[in-house]
Write a protein that holds these residues in place. Structure first.
Motif: not given
Length: 81
Positions: A49-60
């Motif tokens: 259910a989590a969202s992920f940021l990679v270096d502060g940016v949403t990972c698409h």
């Protein structure tokens, strides 16, 4: 080289730590699978259910290899009022 994985809120509780390291060059999907296997069912549920940021940016694109030095933030759904 490595990446840093930081857990927030319920993800931190489920993982049992605030952050950990992992190998660079793997995709987010691969890392999520590894983390679920390492930490068990409770974290696996949070990761679904989590969202992920990679270096502060949403990972698409969860299939792109992550570069050395990247930071992944694991953000579980937050409740608010």
């Amino acid at each position: 080289m490595e990446i840093t994985i930081r857990y927030y809120a319920g993800a931190r509780a489920a993982a049992g730590c605030a952050q950990e390291s992992g190998p660079a060059g793997r995709t987010l999907d691969e890392i999520v699978d590894e983390l679920a296997g390492r930490h068990g069912d409770q974290l696996a549920r949070v990761l679904r259910a989590a969202s992920f940021l990679v270096d502060g940016v949403t990972c698409h694109d969860r299939r792109t290899p992550l570069p050395a030095g990247a930071t992944i933030d694991v953000l579980p759904p937050f409740a608010g009022g």
